[in-house]
Design a protein around this motif. Structure first.
Motif, PDB file in Angstrom:
ATOM      1  N   ALA A  14      31.694  -6.393 -95.540  1.00 50.21           N
ATOM      2  CA  ALA A  14      30.998  -7.680 -95.638  1.00 50.21           C
ATOM      3  C   ALA A  14      31.503  -8.649 -94.565  1.00 50.21           C
ATOM      4  O   ALA A  14      30.711  -9.362 -93.938  1.00 50.21           O
ATOM      5  CB  ALA A  14      31.186  -8.281 -97.020  1.00 50.21           C
ATOM      6  N   ALA A  15      32.820  -8.682 -94.345  1.00 49.01           N
ATOM      7  CA  ALA A  15      33.379  -9.559 -93.317  1.00 49.01           C
ATOM      8  C   ALA A  15      32.906  -9.140 -91.933  1.00 49.01           C
ATOM      9  O   ALA A  15      32.609  -9.982 -91.078  1.00 49.01           O
ATOM     10  CB  ALA A  15      34.903  -9.545 -93.379  1.00 49.01           C
ATOM     11  N   GLU A  16      32.804  -7.846 -91.695  1.00 51.35           N
ATOM     12  CA  GLU A  16      32.323  -7.346 -90.406  1.00 51.35           C
ATOM     13  C   GLU A  16      30.869  -7.758 -90.159  1.00 51.35           C
ATOM     14  O   GLU A  16      30.515  -8.200 -89.071  1.00 51.35           O
ATOM     15  CB  GLU A  16      32.449  -5.822 -90.398  1.00 51.35           C
ATOM     16  N   ILE A  17      30.038  -7.636 -91.190  1.00 50.92           N
ATOM     17  CA  ILE A  17      28.632  -8.030 -91.065  1.00 50.92           C
ATOM     18  C   ILE A  17      28.522  -9.539 -90.848  1.00 50.92           C
ATOM     19  O   ILE A  17      27.746  -9.999 -90.010  1.00 50.92           O
ATOM     20  CB  ILE A  17      27.827  -7.583 -92.303  1.00 50.92           C
ATOM     21  N   ALA A  18      29.330 -10.327 -91.584  1.00 56.93           N
ATOM     22  CA  ALA A  18      29.301 -11.784 -91.430  1.00 56.93           C
ATOM     23  C   ALA A  18      29.691 -12.187 -90.009  1.00 56.93           C
ATOM     24  O   ALA A  18      29.088 -13.091 -89.423  1.00 56.93           O
ATOM     25  CB  ALA A  18      30.223 -12.441 -92.442  1.00 56.93           C
ATOM     26  N   ASN A  19      30.675 -11.519 -89.443  1.00 59.41           N
ATOM     27  CA  ASN A  19      31.088 -11.834 -88.072  1.00 59.41           C
ATOM     28  C   ASN A  19      30.012 -11.447 -87.067  1.00 59.41           C
ATOM     29  O   ASN A  19      29.811 -12.143 -86.070  1.00 59.41           O
ATOM     30  CB  ASN A  19      32.410 -11.141 -87.735  1.00 59.41           C
ATOM     31  N   GLY A  24      25.753 -13.336 -83.504  1.00 57.60           N
ATOM     32  CA  GLY A  24      24.399 -13.038 -83.047  1.00 57.60           C
ATOM     33  C   GLY A  24      24.273 -11.642 -82.478  1.00 57.60           C
ATOM     34  O   GLY A  24      23.311 -11.338 -81.785  1.00 57.60           O
ATOM     35  N   LYS A  25      25.242 -10.785 -82.771  1.00 57.93           N
ATOM     36  CA  LYS A  25      25.244  -9.427 -82.231  1.00 57.93           C
ATOM     37  C   LYS A  25      24.845  -8.431 -83.303  1.00 57.93           C
ATOM     38  O   LYS A  25      24.953  -8.700 -84.490  1.00 57.93           O
ATOM     39  CB  LYS A  25      26.628  -9.068 -81.702  1.00 57.93           C
ATOM     40  N   GLY A  26      24.393  -7.280 -82.864  1.00 59.38           N
ATOM     41  CA  GLY A  26      24.010  -6.234 -83.799  1.00 59.38           C
ATOM     42  C   GLY A  26      22.678  -6.541 -84.459  1.00 59.38           C
ATOM     43  O   GLY A  26      22.042  -7.575 -84.216  1.00 59.38           O
ATOM     44  N   PHE A  27      22.242  -5.627 -85.304  1.00 58.43           N
ATOM     45  CA  PHE A  27      20.959  -5.767 -85.981  1.00 58.43           C
ATOM     46  C   PHE A  27      20.919  -7.020 -86.845  1.00 58.43           C
ATOM     47  O   PHE A  27      19.978  -7.813 -86.768  1.00 58.43           O
ATOM     48  CB  PHE A  27      20.685  -4.526 -86.843  1.00 58.43           C
ATOM     49  N   TYR A  28      21.952  -7.216 -87.671  1.00 51.90           N
ATOM     50  CA  TYR A  28      21.972  -8.372 -88.572  1.00 51.90           C
ATOM     51  C   TYR A  28      21.991  -9.683 -87.798  1.00 51.90           C
ATOM     52  O   TYR A  28      21.298 -10.636 -88.151  1.00 51.90           O
ATOM     53  CB  TYR A  28      23.189  -8.311 -89.496  1.00 51.90           C
ATOM     54  N   GLY A  29      22.797  -9.757 -86.758  1.00 48.05           N
ATOM     55  CA  GLY A  29      22.904 -10.983 -85.979  1.00 48.05           C
ATOM     56  C   GLY A  29      21.619 -11.353 -85.264  1.00 48.05           C
ATOM     57  O   GLY A  29      21.196 -12.502 -85.276  1.00 48.05           O
ATOM     58  N   ARG A  30      20.994 -10.354 -84.639  1.00 41.92           N
ATOM     59  CA  ARG A  30      19.742 -10.632 -83.908  1.00 41.92           C
ATOM     60  C   ARG A  30      18.615 -11.023 -84.851  1.00 41.92           C
ATOM     61  O   ARG A  30      17.855 -11.951 -84.567  1.00 41.92           O
ATOM     62  CB  ARG A  30      19.357  -9.415 -83.070  1.00 41.92           C
ATOM     63  N   THR A  31      18.479 -10.327 -85.986  1.00 41.06           N
ATOM     64  CA  THR A  31      17.398 -10.672 -86.913  1.00 41.06           C
ATOM     65  C   THR A  31      17.639 -12.036 -87.562  1.00 41.06           C
ATOM     66  O   THR A  31      16.701 -12.801 -87.754  1.00 41.06           O
ATOM     67  CB  THR A  31      17.207  -9.599 -87.991  1.00 41.06           C
TER      68      THR A  31
END
Length: 145
Positions: A14-19, A24-31
């Protein structure tokens, strides 16, 4: 241990995804950046930064980092919540710093941090600060005295 090595805990993932979202990087960050918009994305980055600073403070205190006592000059709400705790802008004056010129910005430190909704500091209260290792000369909020 899993077949392919050590698995990360749920909190670490979860912390990795939040970072990634905050950067703004990765799939989660860009979307997230695409759907939320610039102004709200900046607020999101600030909230995640406040969350990360809270985790850093806990690690520093556990390692025995020295603390500094400060007096709250003002506090304002940002309107953000992290785990139902408010993110606030604190203006504090570390102990030992005097204001000889009556200039209200002299010696004051401004922090954006998460505070417990059960222990929200008020103007005149004493709080603890820890030196920020990532930003020389900066401080992190470590709680109330």
């Amino acid at each position: 241990m899993g077949i392919f090595g050590k698995r990360k805990s749920r909190e670490e993932r979860a912390a990795e995804i939040a970072n990634k979202v905050a950067s703004g990087k990765g799939f989660y960050g860009r979307t997230t950046r695409a759907f939320v918009g610039g102004e709200d994305f900046a607020k999101l980055q600030g909230a995640i930064g406040a969350y990360n600073s809270g985790a850093s403070v806990q690690q520093l205190l556990a390692m025995g980092a020295p603390t500094t006592v400060a007096v709250v000059v003002s506090i304002s709400d940002t309107g953000q919540l992290v785990n139902f705790d408010p993110v606030v802008d604190l203006v504090v004056q570390p102990a030992g710093v005097t204001d000889h010129n009556h200039d209200h910005s002299h010696g004051h430190v401004t922090l954006r941090t998460i505070v417990s909704k059960l222990a929200i500091p008020r103007t005149g209260d004493q709080v603890l600060l820890v030196a920020d290792p990532a930003q020389p000369g900066g401080f992190l909020y470590a709680g109330m005295v």
